[in-house]
Design a protein around this motif. Structure first.
Motif, mmCIF file in Angstrom:
data_model
loop_
_atom_site.group_PDB
_atom_site.id
_atom_site.type_symbol
_atom_site.label_atom_id
_atom_site.label_comp_id
_atom_site.label_asym_id
_atom_site.label_seq_id
_atom_site.Cartn_x
_atom_site.Cartn_y
_atom_site.Cartn_z
ATOM 1 N N THR A 167 0.646 4.129 -2.787
ATOM 2 C CA THR A 167 0.418 5.531 -2.396
ATOM 3 C C THR A 167 1.534 6.423 -2.940
ATOM 4 N N ARG A 204 0.833 -1.208 0.000
ATOM 5 C CA ARG A 204 0.000 0.000 0.000
ATOM 6 C C ARG A 204 0.866 1.256 0.000
ATOM 7 N N ALA A 229 -6.594 4.926 -1.547
ATOM 8 C CA ALA A 229 -5.345 5.701 -1.566
ATOM 9 C C ALA A 229 -4.471 5.458 -2.786
ATOM 10 N N GLY A 230 -4.631 4.310 -3.432
ATOM 11 C CA GLY A 230 -3.603 3.994 -4.421
ATOM 12 C C GLY A 230 -4.069 3.434 -5.741
ATOM 13 N N GLN A 286 0.912 7.138 -6.522
ATOM 14 C CA GLN A 286 -0.397 7.709 -6.858
ATOM 15 C C GLN A 286 -0.285 9.173 -7.276
#
Lengths: 315, 443
Positions: free
Chosen positions: B188, B184, B260-261, B191
């Protein structure tokens, strides 16, 4: 002396056959003619309906043909009517129905009003406007998914152009608040021309002499609109609403292609839910009860509406 | 020279005649094999040409795109249709295929022809062939091993400026993640990042609503945080296992990864969309089944060493990955079962399985995957082996479709639509599944 084709056929009929036909009453001959249609109607419509009603009181599953079918009484109906998820799909369907019909009627009538005026290129514009309804709903659903794409979609860029928002900052089909509107917009784009055509037929059926008489009486344009145009187009509009209402109540392909019923169950309309129950979960008895409930709902509402429509026509 | 050629052809013909009884009998048959429309299916067409040459039978193929595959083929089976003689059905169909009489039981055939399930990767035998699970009742031959894994942009990971920034932000090198939390972080990190003038995003993950997509994705987080399908000691007891604290944390993790990603608009993505996003350079990471890896390697934009592969990273409760893949079964409604069994007999041969792997099909035969050269035969071969060692599968009950639809509904509603909490979503899933098992008479 001239002879009609019927006379010629009668003379050509062999005597034996003619004797047999002469022995039949008009009523019998009428029955012979309508019997194939009645048979087809019974086989294709009535029998499946009765069979569906029967299955709705059972736990039958078509993918388990070896299992015994049990009579469950009203359990399927009770489960459906007390299921929050079913009511959520009903709400989604109601939202879709109300807004599509409202927008299509307003925009369709407005377009018909414009197209009804004589101007250069009138025919060309009419053809361009009706183009969306010539497409397959599945195709429309598919390409609107591209239009709604946050990164490359034209729709997002148009909205961004007018509002200054980031085009990648919102997702029409991924956002729980926007997705119901995404399907409304796509359906409105596709089917407004249909409403427009019906309204156009209504507008063109109004004789010019009525407007001329109103002009003589010095009625304003606004007055003419509300006392001549609207009342005379109203039956056509109501017919368009009936057609679109029935069509959108069973809307499936466009929405499945566009959102798949998501996000979550936000755009899961009753027809999508019913299809899942019947042909993905294979709960045949349950889905039969679901279908009966929807049938009764549509049939009941349509009957009330048709009565209202007839009253308007008779005025 | 001509004599040598003639002798070779004659020898080949004799061998084919010896191994393929139908050719000797001269009963050429038109067989139809049904599967999903995807890259491995094209490889199977190539492979099957050898069978046609050897047996004299003609192979026809009915391939249906994944989103419609289950609908179309289960309709076919449920209606007792004779379209398919051979079915490469999804692993979850095995229970229904066996209990509803769609598939021919293959035990006697295997015994008579020296085919033993000991020769196949155990997870694939359990996942694709057995019903009930854990019992020696076989309704399929493992045909295509598959598992969810990850693909990443190795060329981006190796950029010094990105490595330095990642190191300063997270205090560790930008490398293959060991845990889901690390994954994650990487998603992120990428991103919304500008790479070579293009905005890129973290990870393409499974979010699809209509068929099985989000379930095949979210389970990779759920398993690793402690989700269990049932009480290991009491079958079909779900409460406290499906909705355990670990399962809730796993579901919350998947939502946080989505929030978030992932690329904007990726609310209904499955295999095809993830491939497109990755190959077009939109994302740094891609969750997908291993079947895509040969295509990634061959792609001019992301292949040829630009991509790397890793198994689903571990979570607090262990390291597991969602099993994909299928077994090949003989459809009981077919009136060409003998020829269909011939195909399975031919397909099970080690040399055919080796060629299957060469063409891009993931063989489940131990002789192929345990070959010393296998792990280095392709850049993704070791990842495939590592991933196949940690697989778990979804329910394969006859009512799997009911169970799957309920999970699709609940997971999509929470992860994508953001409705309610993870605990509520899993509690509702327990209710749904319990109702299904009650209807099935199993509770």
């Amino acid at each position: 002396m001239t002879t009609s084709p019927i006379d010629r056929v009668a003379r050509a009929t062999p005597a034996a056959a003619a004797r047999r036909i002469r022995g039949l009453s008009d009523r019998t001959i009428a029955w012979i003619f309508v019997a194939p249609s009645i048979f087809l109607l019974l086989a294709v419509n009535i029998f499946p309906l009765i069979w569906t009603i029967r299955l709705s009181f059972t736990d039958f599953r078509v993918n388990r043909p070896n299992n015994d079918m049990e009579w469950v009484g009203l359990r399927n109906y009770q489960r459906i009517l007390t299921d929050d998820d079913v009511w959520q799909t009903m709400q989604a369907t109601a939202h879709f129905l109300i807004w599509t019909i409202l927008l299509q009627v307003l925009i369709g009538f407005f377009l018909a009003f414009l197209i009804n005026k004589k101007f250069r290129g009138n025919d060309l514009w009419t053809t361009i406007i009706v183009f969306p309804m010539m497409l397959s709903p599945a195709v429309v659903g598919n390409f609107w998914t591209f239009l709604y794409q946050p990164q490359i979609g034209l729709f997002n860029y148009v909205v961004a152009f007018f509002t200054g928002a980031d085009p990648a900052g919102f997702s029409m089909i991924g956002d729980v608040h926007l997705a119901p509107w995404a399907i409304v917009i796509a359906d409105t784009w596709m089917w407004t021309p249909f409403v427009m055509l019906i309204c156009l037929a209504g507008l063109r059926s109004i004789p010019d002499s009525i407007y001329e008489a109103a002009e003589c009486d010095r009625a304003s344009k606004l007055r003419q609109f509300f006392t001549i145009t609207m009342p005379m187009v109203l039956p056509f509009l109501m017919l368009a609403v009936l057609f679109r209402g029935i069509e959108n109540f069973k809307m499936f392909d466009l929405v499945v292609q566009l959102t798949g019923g998501g996000p979550g169950n936000t755009t899961t309309l009753t027809s999508i839910d019913l299809k899942r129950e019947a042909f993905e979960k294979w709960r045949t008895g349950y889905s039969s009860a679901y279908a009966v409930i929807l049938f009764v709902t549509v049939f009941g509402l349509a009957s009330i509406y048709v009565k209202a429509l007839n009253k308007v026509k008779d005025r | 020279m001509n004599r040598i050629l003639l002798a070779g052809v004659a020898g080949g013909a004799l061998m084919a005649a010896a191994t393929m009884p139908a050719a000797a009998d001269g009963h050429a048959t038109d067989l139809t094999l049904c599967w999903a429309a995807w890259d491995p299916a094209n490889a199977l067409i190539e492979l099957s040409k050898d069978f046609e040459a050897a047996s004299g039978h003609t192979m026809n193929f009915e391939f249906v795109p994944w989103p419609n595959f289950a609908d179309r083929m289960l309709n076919e089976l449920n209606s007792g249709g004779q379209l398919c003689d051979l079915m490469i059905g999804d692993s979850q169909w095995i229970g229904g295929g066996a209990e509803n009489g769609h598939y021919v039981k293959l035990n006697d055939f295997f015994d008579a022809n020296g085919i033993t399930m000991d020769d196949f990767i155990p997870a694939t035998v359990t996942g694709y062939a057995e019903w009930p699970k854990g019992t020696p009742n076989y309704y399929a031959l493992p045909a295509f091993g598959d598992v969810v894994g990850w693909t990443y942009r190795k060329d981006w990971f190796e950029r010094p400026e990105l490595q330095a920034e990642f190191q300063s932000t997270y205090g560790r090198p930008l490398d293959v993640p060991a845990t889901l939390e690390e994954l994650r972080d990487i998603a992120t990190f990428f991103q919304g990042r500008d790479i070579d003038g293009t905005t890129v995003y973290g990870a393409a993950i499974y979010t699809e609503r209509g068929s099985e997509g989000i379930t095949m994705g979210v389970t990779n987080a759920l398993y690793n945080y402690g989700f269990l399908y049932e009480d290991p000691d009491q079958p079909y007891v779900l409460d406290g296992f499906v909705n355990s604290a670990g399962a809730v944390a796993g579901l919350e993790f998947y939502k946080s990864l989505y929030d978030a990603g992932t690329p904007p608009g990726s609310s209904n993505w499955y295999m095809g969309e993830n491939i497109d996003a990755y190959k077009s350079g939109q994302v740094a990471l891609q969750m997908n089944f291993a079947f895509i890896w040969p295509g990634v390697e061959a792609d001019p934009n992301v292949g040829g060493g630009k991509s790397g592969y890793f198994p689903n990273p571990a979570g607090p409760a262990g390291q597991f990955a969602q099993l994909g893949g299928q077994g090949i079964s003989v459809v009981s409604y077919s009136d060409k079962q003998d020829a269909a069994l011939e195909y399975i007999q031919w397909f099970a041969q080690p040399e055919i399985q080796a060629k299957w792997w060469e063409l891009g099909g993931y063989s489940a035969l131990k002789a192929v995957v345990e070959d010393p050269g296998f792990a280095t035969s392709q850049p993704y071969a070791q990842t495939f082996l590592d991933s196949m060692a940690i697989v778990k599968d979804f329910w394969a009950e006859p009512a799997y479709a009911d169970l799957l639809i309920a999970m699709q509904d609940r997971m999509h509603a929470y992860v994508i639509a953001g409705e309610g909490t993870a605990q509520e979503a899993l509690d509702k899933l327990v209710e749904d599944w319990t109702e299904v098992f009650e209807d099935e008479g199993k509770l």
